[in-house]
Scaffold this active site. Structure first.
Site, PDB file in Angstrom:
ATOM      1  N   ASP A  12       0.902   6.308  -2.293  1.00 20.16           N
ATOM      2  CA  ASP A  12       0.685   4.377  -1.906  1.00 20.16           C
ATOM      3  C   ASP A  12       1.927   3.974  -2.569  1.00 20.16           C
ATOM      4  OD1 ASP A  12       0.967   5.267   0.623  1.00 20.16           O
ATOM      5  OD2 ASP A  12      -1.420   4.754   0.549  1.00 20.16           O
ATOM      6  N   ARG A  91     -11.142  -4.475  -8.291  1.00 16.18           N
ATOM      7  CA  ARG A  91      -9.408  -5.211  -8.375  1.00 16.18           C
ATOM      8  C   ARG A  91      -8.728  -7.138  -8.472  1.00 16.18           C
ATOM      9  NH1 ARG A  91      -7.627  -1.053  -6.967  1.00 16.18           N
ATOM     10  NH2 ARG A  91      -7.676   0.097  -4.652  1.00 16.18           N
ATOM     11  N   ASP A 120      -8.021  -4.018  -0.033  1.00  6.62           N
ATOM     12  CA  ASP A 120      -7.970  -4.655  -1.127  1.00  6.62           C
ATOM     13  C   ASP A 120      -6.203  -5.504  -1.122  1.00  6.62           C
ATOM     14  OD1 ASP A 120      -9.577  -3.087  -2.591  1.00  6.62           O
ATOM     15  OD2 ASP A 120      -8.468  -0.898  -1.831  1.00  6.62           O
ATOM     16  N   SER A 169      -7.680   9.722   1.295  1.00 11.45           N
ATOM     17  CA  SER A 169      -7.811   8.521   0.528  1.00 11.45           C
ATOM     18  C   SER A 169      -9.041   8.171  -0.393  1.00 11.45           C
ATOM     19  CB  SER A 169      -7.192   7.586   0.908  1.00 11.45           C
ATOM     20  OG  SER A 169      -6.577   6.446   0.075  1.00 11.45           O
TER      21      SER A 169
END
Ligand code: ARG
Length: 388
Positions: A12, A91, A120, A169
């Site tokens: 991605d 994050r 996210d 993922s």
């Protein structure tokens, strides 16, 4: 227009580089933040970014991640629906590093590769919007509404390496590894063995280890003092070898979707078990009950990416106070996928063997009579009233 992109080297974010260049007309700077990513992946990310024509930064933030984020999570027994918050914790730190680079580069755009379905996007943007309100945010994958299939097609068309055709993922850092997608999207199907990398189903002989805590933080394992990163890394290996740390849950995402999540978090599982147990030895019942609520509010904030919410700091002030006496040693047994506390000791233990023992007279049992009489007093009054 210069854009700074949070870059992992995965499918991605690699597509994002191209999209930012082609569709948004950006000059792209990529930032890979090392929060405990395998060496070869870091190297690969750098090579890939450069091949895509981006200026690349690699930032080693392992120490900061361990001491400023993971350590707070240990003190707060950080867990959301049974998930130790590994991705959620990293994050905000990654987002901050992206903002730092953007300032240094004089860039006006912050970019991330999160989709419109997950958590996210909230975590990146909550930090971007609070710490860099002057900058524009671009999230190509979300804005183009790309599915995984479409992303793969786009990558092929633009000669972007896909890196194996595993349909999963994966997100990985010091505190854990998360695996989503592919066959895992059927919650009734057991996760295939191939998704696991840190944990083995082993017939290894059980072993015990001693974890020493000081003021709520792990400082040594089996008497060996270690820094945060080393201690967590070693524990991931040691507990993972016993299959400890596998978590398979249905999780309530921020937007309300229920998703099936698989994690491998060996060190987190061991340290959280041990820490919670030690608190049980040294904190009062009142402190423990109240702290459960505080811990769960803290975890919820972190899960939702609200790292900059002032309530987090306020809750941490309370948590910090409680950790003053969370010093001691916990013995944990690792055995066939389980980490079990089998012993604990502390100079601050609120435990009196003399009082609790069946073998000793200790406190006079007869003195309890008064307390017993009134223990169910209101229930007894209630009983005496005629039924409605
Ligand atoms: N469900 C976890 C969370 O929200 C894992 C997210 C993994 N993210 C990813 N981009 N693969 O924290």
């Amino acid at each position: 227009m210069k854009a700074v992109l949070a870059y992992s080297g995965g499918l991605d974010t690699s597509i994002c580089v191209r999209l930012l260049q082609e569709e948004y007309g950006c000059d792209v700077v990529t930032v890979t933040v090392d929060v405990g990513i395998p060496e070869d992946e870091l190297k690969e990310a750098g090579e890939k970014a450069r091949a895509l024509g981006a200026k690349h930064y690699q930032i080693d933030a392992r120490e900061e991640f361990a001491t400023q984020y993971i350590f707070r999570a240990i003190k707060a027994n950080g867990s959301y629906e049974g998930y130790p918050l590994s991705t959620a914790l990293a994050r905000p730190l990654i987002a901050r590093k992206v903002v730092d680079v953007a300032r240094r580069e004089g860039a006006g755009v912050l970019a991330h590769g999160a989709t419109g379905k997950g958590n996210d996007q909230f975590r990146f943007e909550a930090v971007f919007r609070t710490e860099a309100p002057d900058m524009r945010i671009i999230a190509p994958i979300r804005e183009k509404n790309l599915t995984r299939k479409e992303s793969i097609a786009y990558a092929k068309k633009h000669g972007i390496e896909i890196g194996g055709d595993k349909p999963f993922s994966i997100d990985e850092n010091l505190w854990g590894r998360s695996i989503e997608g592919g066959v895992l999207e059927d919650p009734s199907a057991p996760a295939p063995e191939e998704i696991f990398q840190w944990t083995r189903v082993s017939k290894k002989e059980p072993e015990t280890l001693e974890i020493e805590f000081q003021r709520g933080l792990p400082v040594a394992v089996d008497g060996k003092r270690q820094g945060a990163v080393e201690l967590i890394t070693a524990l991931n290996e040691r507990a993972g070898a016993h299959g400890v740390g596998r978590i398979d849950i249905i999780e309530d995402r921020i937007i309300g979707l229920k998703s099936r999540e698989n994690y491998e978090c060996p060190a987190a599982v061991v340290l959280l078990e041990a820490h919670r147990d030690l608190e049980g030895l040294v904190l009062t019942r009142e402190e423990l009950r109240f702290k459960e609520m505080v811990d769960s509010r803290w975890s919820e904030l972190v899960y939702r990416g609200l790292w900059n919410e002032p309530l987090r700091a306020a809750l941490e002030a309370f948590i910090e106070k409680t950790q003053e006496r969370v010093t001691g040693t916990v013995t944990v047994e690792l055995k066939r996928g389980c980490a079990r506390v089998v012993g604990r000791e502390s100079e601050h233990a609120l435990y009196s063997e003399g009082d609790v023992s069946f073998d000793e007279a200790g406190a006079d049992g007869r003195e309890i009579l008064g307390m017993l009489r009134y223990h169910a007093y209101q229930a007894a009054l209630h009983r005496r009233k005629p039924p409605l």
